[in-house]
Scaffold this motif. Structure first.
Motif, PDB file in Angstrom:
ATOM      1  N   LYS A 189     -11.059  -4.853   3.185  1.00  2.87           N
ATOM      2  CA  LYS A 189     -10.015  -4.678   4.186  1.00  2.87           C
ATOM      3  C   LYS A 189     -10.676  -4.630   5.546  1.00  2.87           C
ATOM      4  O   LYS A 189     -11.514  -3.763   5.794  1.00  2.87           O
ATOM      5  CB  LYS A 189      -9.301  -3.348   3.917  1.00  2.87           C
ATOM      6  N   ASN A 200      -4.485   4.931  -2.042  1.00  7.07           N
ATOM      7  CA  ASN A 200      -5.695   5.417  -1.387  1.00  7.07           C
ATOM      8  C   ASN A 200      -6.314   6.508  -2.256  1.00  7.07           C
ATOM      9  O   ASN A 200      -5.597   7.336  -2.819  1.00  7.07           O
ATOM     10  CB  ASN A 200      -5.354   6.012  -0.021  1.00  7.07           C
ATOM     11  N   GLU A 257       0.862  -1.187   0.000  1.00  9.90           N
ATOM     12  CA  GLU A 257       0.000   0.000   0.000  1.00  9.90           C
ATOM     13  C   GLU A 257       0.892   1.229   0.000  1.00  9.90           C
ATOM     14  O   GLU A 257       1.841   1.327   0.791  1.00  9.90           O
ATOM     15  CB  GLU A 257      -0.916   0.024   1.236  1.00  9.90           C
ATOM     16  N   GLU A 272      -7.896   1.942  -3.287  1.00  4.71           N
ATOM     17  CA  GLU A 272      -8.683   1.775  -2.066  1.00  4.71           C
ATOM     18  C   GLU A 272      -9.716   2.879  -1.996  1.00  4.71           C
ATOM     19  O   GLU A 272      -9.398   4.047  -2.209  1.00  4.71           O
ATOM     20  CB  GLU A 272      -7.771   1.840  -0.836  1.00  4.71           C
ATOM     21  N   ASP A 295     -11.723  -0.059   1.945  1.00  4.28           N
ATOM     22  CA  ASP A 295     -10.698   0.131   2.964  1.00  4.28           C
ATOM     23  C   ASP A 295     -11.163  -0.130   4.400  1.00  4.28           C
ATOM     24  O   ASP A 295     -10.484  -0.756   5.178  1.00  4.28           O
ATOM     25  CB  ASP A 295     -10.153   1.560   2.851  1.00  4.28           C
TER      26      ASP A 295
HETATM   27 MG    MG Z   1      -5.678   2.511   2.956  1.00  2.23          MG
END
Ligand code: MG
Ligand code: C2E
Length: 298
Positions: free
Chosen positions: A212, A128, A69, A161, A191
């Motif tokens: 997630k 993200n 990530e 995400e 996320d």
């Molecule tokens: Mg994240």
């Protein structure tokens, strides 16, 4: 006095309106410090002050790392390293997040192209994204996709995400962009699954690839606990729907083992590594040669 009254009015609006708030000096301090952040944020891109850190996403059954990530860092000339939590909200309010998000994407693509050559051909970087990007007309997903093609990267090299809140927004602006990602093979992770309204229909409706599990469930994970039951339920549901699951915020071996035993596919957290620079990430891959223990497979 009028300025101060304005501050109090904004505070009342923030609290959902239809109430009153007294002005306090801390409101003024917050407003001033925010204005300074915004002023400096405008220079951050032209002055090349952003960097990406990378945190490994580990396949729990094998310990392999083929995913990371990307987490944004702002190296400010006088403030030092500023955490995203301190500036993303201001970047969203001012729409600066559009250009910052573009920079994050391009940097992640560049890095992923390099790591696909030097580490593993299937390497994937997750970035993200903010709901503000999807709601804005200047967010050009087609441009992102053609940039990846120009760099010779297939869709699955990048995954994005998103947060649950975005999916509650059924505006076509949002859904069209998510579908464009899907059509280009760019994977989508949800996320913060479990923290908000967590509609069970979202993952299928929006063609999500990964759920997630939020750090707040992993933190107090113990056998037979409520959090354990929630994690198990999320994992079973996700698998039945054909989604993979990533456990976030894994700090202890016990947490990793519980999640792995429950069938969780991937793990991420300080146990494996904190977010590190690109060079640090390469060292991590080199030094590891081994796996991070998962299920005792070495
Ligand atoms: Mg994240
Ligand atoms: P997130 O996406 O939930 O990222 C995970 C955060 O948890 C990261 O904080 C990471 O450093 C931290 N973390 C990872 N493992 C552990 C652990 O085991 N224990 C604990 N206590 N924390 C852990 P970070 O880097 O400060 O990022 C905070 C948030 O800022 C991110 O939360 C994400 O929402 C946002 N963010 C970061 N980079 C970007 C970006 O490029 N664009 C946008 N829009 N938002 C970003």
């Amino acid at each position: 006095m009028l300025k101060n009254a304005d501050q109090a009015m904004y505070a009342a609006k923030d609290k959902g309106r239809n109430c009153y708030q007294y002005f306090t000096p801390s409101m003024q301090e917050r407003a001033t410090s925010r204005a300074l952040v915004v002023r400096d944020l405008r220079c951050a891109l032209p002055e090349n002050q952003f960097r990406l850190c990378y945190q490994p996403i580990v396949e729990l059954a094998t310990g392999k790392i083929h995913k990371a990530e990307a987490l944004l860092r702002w190296h400010h000339a006088t403030r030092g390293l500023v955490s995203p939590a301190a500036f993303i909200p201001a970047a969203e309010d001012t729409r600066l997040i559009i250009d910052i998000g573009d920079w994050v994407f391009r940097e992640a693509v560049r890095q992923c192209a390099y790591w696909r050559e030097t580490t593993h051909p299937g390497f994937q970087i997750t970035i993200n994204t903010s709901p503000v990007q999807y709601r804005h007309d200047n967010f050009d997903v087609e441009d992102w996709i053609s940039h990846m093609r120009a760099m010779g990267l297939p869709g699955p090299a990048i995954s994005v995400e998103i947060t649950e809140g975005l999916l509650m927004d059924s505006a076509t602006k949002v859904t069209d962009k998510l579908l464009m990602f899907r059509d280009a093979g760019i994977q989508v992770s949800l996320d913060d699954f479990g923290t908000g309204y967590s509609s069970l229909s979202y993952p299928k409706k929006f063609d999500i690839d990964y759920l997630k599990i939020d750090r707040s469930f992993v933190r107090n994970l113990e056998p037979n606990s409520d959090d354990m039951a929630l994690c198990e339920a999320i994992i079973v549901m996700a698998h039945k729907l054909g989604l993979k699951v990533i456990g976030a915020g894994i700090e202890t071996e016990a947490q990793r083992d519980l999640l792995a035993a429950a069938g969780c596919d991937y793990g991420q957290g300080y146990l494996f590594s904190r977010p590190v620079s690109a060079e640090g990430f390469e060292k991590l891959l080199d030094s590891r040669g081994v796996r991070f223990g998962g299920m005792g497979l070495g």
